[in-house]
Design a protein around this motif. Structure first.
Motif, PDB file in Angstrom:
ATOM      1  N   ASP A 171      49.692  32.940  24.834  1.00  0.00           N
ATOM      2  CA  ASP A 171      50.429  31.912  24.209  1.00  0.00           C
ATOM      3  C   ASP A 171      49.371  30.891  23.657  1.00  0.00           C
ATOM      4  N   CYS A 172      49.299  31.386  22.315  1.00  0.00           N
ATOM      5  CA  CYS A 172      48.322  30.565  21.459  1.00  0.00           C
ATOM      6  C   CYS A 172      48.415  31.206  20.139  1.00  0.00           C
ATOM      7  N   HIS A 173      47.760  30.496  19.084  1.00  0.00           N
ATOM      8  CA  HIS A 173      47.914  31.113  17.760  1.00  0.00           C
ATOM      9  C   HIS A 173      46.693  32.161  17.503  1.00  0.00           C
ATOM     10  N   CYS A 174      47.219  33.523  17.248  1.00  0.00           N
ATOM     11  CA  CYS A 174      46.340  34.343  17.021  1.00  0.00           C
ATOM     12  C   CYS A 174      46.279  35.044  15.753  1.00  0.00           C
ATOM     13  N   LYS A 175      45.136  35.697  15.434  1.00  0.00           N
ATOM     14  CA  LYS A 175      45.022  36.269  13.926  1.00  0.00           C
ATOM     15  C   LYS A 175      44.387  37.544  14.300  1.00  0.00           C
ATOM     16  N   THR A 213      38.298  31.634  20.629  1.00  0.00           N
ATOM     17  CA  THR A 213      37.698  32.766  21.374  1.00  0.00           C
ATOM     18  C   THR A 213      37.834  33.999  20.354  1.00  0.00           C
ATOM     19  N   ILE A 214      36.802  35.028  20.329  1.00  0.00           N
ATOM     20  CA  ILE A 214      36.878  36.060  19.367  1.00  0.00           C
ATOM     21  C   ILE A 214      36.730  37.350  20.271  1.00  0.00           C
ATOM     22  N   LEU A 215      37.779  38.165  19.971  1.00  0.00           N
ATOM     23  CA  LEU A 215      37.573  39.464  20.599  1.00  0.00           C
ATOM     24  C   LEU A 215      37.107  40.722  19.351  1.00  0.00           C
ATOM     25  N   ALA A 216      36.120  41.499  19.415  1.00  0.00           N
ATOM     26  CA  ALA A 216      35.701  42.251  18.503  1.00  0.00           C
ATOM     27  C   ALA A 216      35.576  43.725  19.027  1.00  0.00           C
ATOM     28  N   SER A 249      44.625  48.451  32.706  1.00  0.00           N
ATOM     29  CA  SER A 249      44.215  47.401  33.365  1.00  0.00           C
ATOM     30  C   SER A 249      43.497  46.613  33.023  1.00  0.00           C
ATOM     31  N   LEU A 250      42.580  46.884  32.036  1.00  0.00           N
ATOM     32  CA  LEU A 250      41.614  45.850  31.271  1.00  0.00           C
ATOM     33  C   LEU A 250      42.375  44.590  30.810  1.00  0.00           C
ATOM     34  N   LEU A 251      43.485  44.916  30.230  1.00  0.00           N
ATOM     35  CA  LEU A 251      44.229  43.714  29.714  1.00  0.00           C
ATOM     36  C   LEU A 251      44.196  42.572  30.433  1.00  0.00           C
ATOM     37  N   SER A 252      44.721  42.596  31.988  1.00  0.00           N
ATOM     38  CA  SER A 252      44.680  41.343  32.482  1.00  0.00           C
ATOM     39  C   SER A 252      43.473  40.788  32.850  1.00  0.00           C
ATOM     40  N   TYR A 253      42.483  41.774  32.851  1.00  0.00           N
ATOM     41  CA  TYR A 253      40.984  41.202  32.895  1.00  0.00           C
ATOM     42  C   TYR A 253      40.735  40.338  31.470  1.00  0.00           C
ATOM     43  N   ILE A 254      40.892  40.856  30.545  1.00  0.00           N
ATOM     44  CA  ILE A 254      40.470  40.226  29.347  1.00  0.00           C
ATOM     45  C   ILE A 254      41.210  38.945  28.956  1.00  0.00           C
ATOM     46  N   GLN A 255      42.507  38.798  29.653  1.00  0.00           N
ATOM     47  CA  GLN A 255      43.507  37.587  29.497  1.00  0.00           C
ATOM     48  C   GLN A 255      42.715  36.569  30.445  1.00  0.00           C
ATOM     49  N   ASN A 256      41.977  36.811  31.335  1.00  0.00           N
ATOM     50  CA  ASN A 256      41.665  35.999  32.071  1.00  0.00           C
ATOM     51  C   ASN A 256      40.173  35.476  31.827  1.00  0.00           C
ATOM     52  N   THR A 257      39.790  36.358  30.798  1.00  0.00           N
ATOM     53  CA  THR A 257      38.177  35.787  30.464  1.00  0.00           C
ATOM     54  C   THR A 257      38.167  35.308  28.887  1.00  0.00           C
ATOM     55  N   LEU A 258      39.343  34.721  28.360  1.00  0.00           N
ATOM     56  CA  LEU A 258      39.560  34.415  26.962  1.00  0.00           C
ATOM     57  C   LEU A 258      39.049  32.930  27.210  1.00  0.00           C
ATOM     58  N   PRO A 303      36.802  29.436  25.630  1.00  0.00           N
ATOM     59  CA  PRO A 303      36.519  28.950  24.236  1.00  0.00           C
ATOM     60  C   PRO A 303      35.133  29.234  24.060  1.00  0.00           C
ATOM     61  N   GLY A 304      34.563  29.455  22.874  1.00  0.00           N
ATOM     62  CA  GLY A 304      33.238  29.630  22.439  1.00  0.00           C
ATOM     63  C   GLY A 304      32.757  30.791  22.946  1.00  0.00           C
ATOM     64  N   LYS A 305      33.398  31.887  23.312  1.00  0.00           N
ATOM     65  CA  LYS A 305      33.055  33.093  23.694  1.00  0.00           C
ATOM     66  C   LYS A 305      33.573  34.390  22.935  1.00  0.00           C
ATOM     67  N   VAL A 306      32.453  35.382  22.590  1.00  0.00           N
ATOM     68  CA  VAL A 306      33.079  36.626  21.924  1.00  0.00           C
ATOM     69  C   VAL A 306      33.025  37.789  22.882  1.00  0.00           C
ATOM     70  N   ILE A 307      34.275  38.215  23.011  1.00  0.00           N
ATOM     71  CA  ILE A 307      34.325  39.564  23.952  1.00  0.00           C
ATOM     72  C   ILE A 307      34.025  40.622  23.191  1.00  0.00           C
ATOM     73  N   VAL A 308      33.144  41.475  23.298  1.00  0.00           N
ATOM     74  CA  VAL A 308      32.825  42.653  22.515  1.00  0.00           C
ATOM     75  C   VAL A 308      33.555  43.966  23.529  1.00  0.00           C
ATOM     76  N   LEU A 309      34.485  44.740  22.884  1.00  0.00           N
ATOM     77  CA  LEU A 309      34.958  45.810  23.583  1.00  0.00           C
ATOM     78  C   LEU A 309      34.704  46.970  22.906  1.00  0.00           C
ATOM     79  N   TYR A 310      33.933  47.835  23.873  1.00  0.00           N
ATOM     80  CA  TYR A 310      33.506  49.214  23.265  1.00  0.00           C
ATOM     81  C   TYR A 310      34.215  50.322  23.830  1.00  0.00           C
ATOM     82  N   GLY A 311      34.095  51.376  23.208  1.00  0.00           N
ATOM     83  CA  GLY A 311      34.820  52.680  23.681  1.00  0.00           C
ATOM     84  C   GLY A 311      34.813  53.647  22.815  1.00  0.00           C
ATOM     85  N   PRO A 312      34.875  54.856  22.913  1.00  0.00           N
ATOM     86  CA  PRO A 312      34.965  56.033  22.264  1.00  0.00           C
ATOM     87  C   PRO A 312      36.394  55.754  21.445  1.00  0.00           C
TER      88      PRO A 312
END
Length: 380
Positions: free
Chosen positions: A43-47, A104-107, A6-15, A17-26
């Protein structure tokens, strides 16, 4: 069968510009899979970068804007998996995001104490922090259907919600996989990353906590039982929280001197991890700790539901010296919500209900059992 998180749709809505999303977990909870699912859904260029690879790790640690931009290329979304591997990752992400405010960065990172120390201060005002937990009950319902999820409840109370465990059907193999998982992330995250050499004390501490779910924990008693000093117990508990093995709930008090607040209660992020530590995988009908399993399950599932719903709550237990208690108190929206957890439906004791509601009149109390737990665990 793939489990949709369920976190996938939440992250999609919080992408943003200029933000770093830090995803923690075991470890092994599905962070890499979630990041790859995100990669396929936007729908964007990702790496996508795995920071375990030395070539990327060195570039991302360079603190050189031009080297960092070479890694970025023309990507609008940069995903860095296992970001805690990169020295001074926070400073480097700040340089990258400041120079490229369109991205946008996801770490992602599993060793949260290591990653948190490196990103919190440099990225102040630029980051959003999320936690990925073991699979939630609503996610199980969405994947398998409500009826099958309900039929799996008793098994889930024993084996927990790690994705690999849920998709392993053979009991002997499931036990082996869970034991390997627990040993791997406990030893790797805590013992290696923090230089702790007393593995036996860590495991003994967790076993003591496993038998005290739903009870106040005295750090002095733990220190005595383990033959280590009080400060070491505090240190170990703090590390175990930061690597998502356990979490702490404090006592609630506003009005009564007889309310207990000195000691905390500890819960496990996953029932399967708890049962692996005590090596008890017996089914529910052969156990005498169903009350503890049920309480631990509901505590962590409610934590997941609150995050999914975006509810920012203060969480406590309530207990008085004359043995009146409520398992969970949530404070949000200017109101208190109390919950008592019962495997089999029963009313909260009249004296407990009366004293709490008289002391805190703007509050609500309810019992959560097998008959009504689904609504309690829904994110809405």
């Amino acid at each position: 069968m793939k489990i949709k998180r369920s976190l996938l749709s939440y992250i999609q809505n919080t992408l943003l510009p200029g933000k770093v999303i830090v995803l923690y977990g075991p470890r092994q909870v599905g962070k890499t899979t979630l990041a790859q699912d995100l990669l396929e859904s936007v729908d964007c260029h990702c790496k996508f970068i795995n920071a375990d690879e030395l070539i990327y790790r060195e570039a991302l640690a360079s603190q050189n804007r031009y080297q960092l931009e070479e890694v970025l290329g023309d990507a609008e979304l940069l995903i860095i998996d296992e970001a805690q591997r990169v020295p001074d990752i926070g400073i480097n992400l700040k340089i990258l995001i400041d120079a490229n405010p369109r991205i946008t960065i996801l770490a992602t990172g599993s060793a949260s104490f290591d990653l948190a120390n490196k990103v919190s201060e440099p990225l102040t005002g630029r980051k959003l922090t999320l936690n990925l937990y073991p699979v939630s009950y609503p996610e199980l319902c969405q994947t398998f259907g409500d009826l099958e999820a309900r039929s799996l409840l008793e098994s889930w109370l024993v084996w927990g919600g790690y994705p690999e465990i849920l998709t392993t059907t053979l009991l002997d193999l499931r036990e082996q996989v869970l034991n390997e998982l627990v040993g791997s992330y406990l030893y790797r995250d805590i013992l290696e990353l923090n230089g702790i050499r007393r593995a036996d004390k860590i495991v003994d501490l967790l076993r003591l906590l496993a038998f005290q779910i739903g009870q106040e924990v005295s750090l002095s008693e733990l220190a005595t039982n383990l033959a280590i000093n009080f400060r070491t117990v505090e240190k170990y508990l703090d590390l175990l929280e930061k690597v998502f093995v356990i979490f702490k709930v404090g006592g609630f008090s506003r009005n009564l001197r007889k309310e207990i607040t000195k000691n905390s209660r500890y819960y496990f992020y996953d029932n399967g991890v708890r049962n692996s530590l005590i090596q008890n995988y017996n089914p529910i009908n052969l156990r005498n700790d169903i009350g503890q399993l049920w309480e631990n399950f509901l505590m962590i599932e409610r934590k997941k539901a609150n995050q999914t719903a975006g509810r920012h709550v203060n969480t406590y237990f309530w207990r008085t010296y004359d043995q009146k208690e409520i398992d969970l108190i949530e404070e949000y929206g200017g109101k208190l919500y109390g919950y008592e957890f019962k495997w089999k439906a029963s009313e909260i004791k009249k004296s407990t209900r009366q004293e709490f509601l008289e002391t805190y009149p703007n509050s609500a109390l309810s019992t959560i059992s097998q008959e009504n737990f689904e609504d309690f665990l829904l994110p809405g």
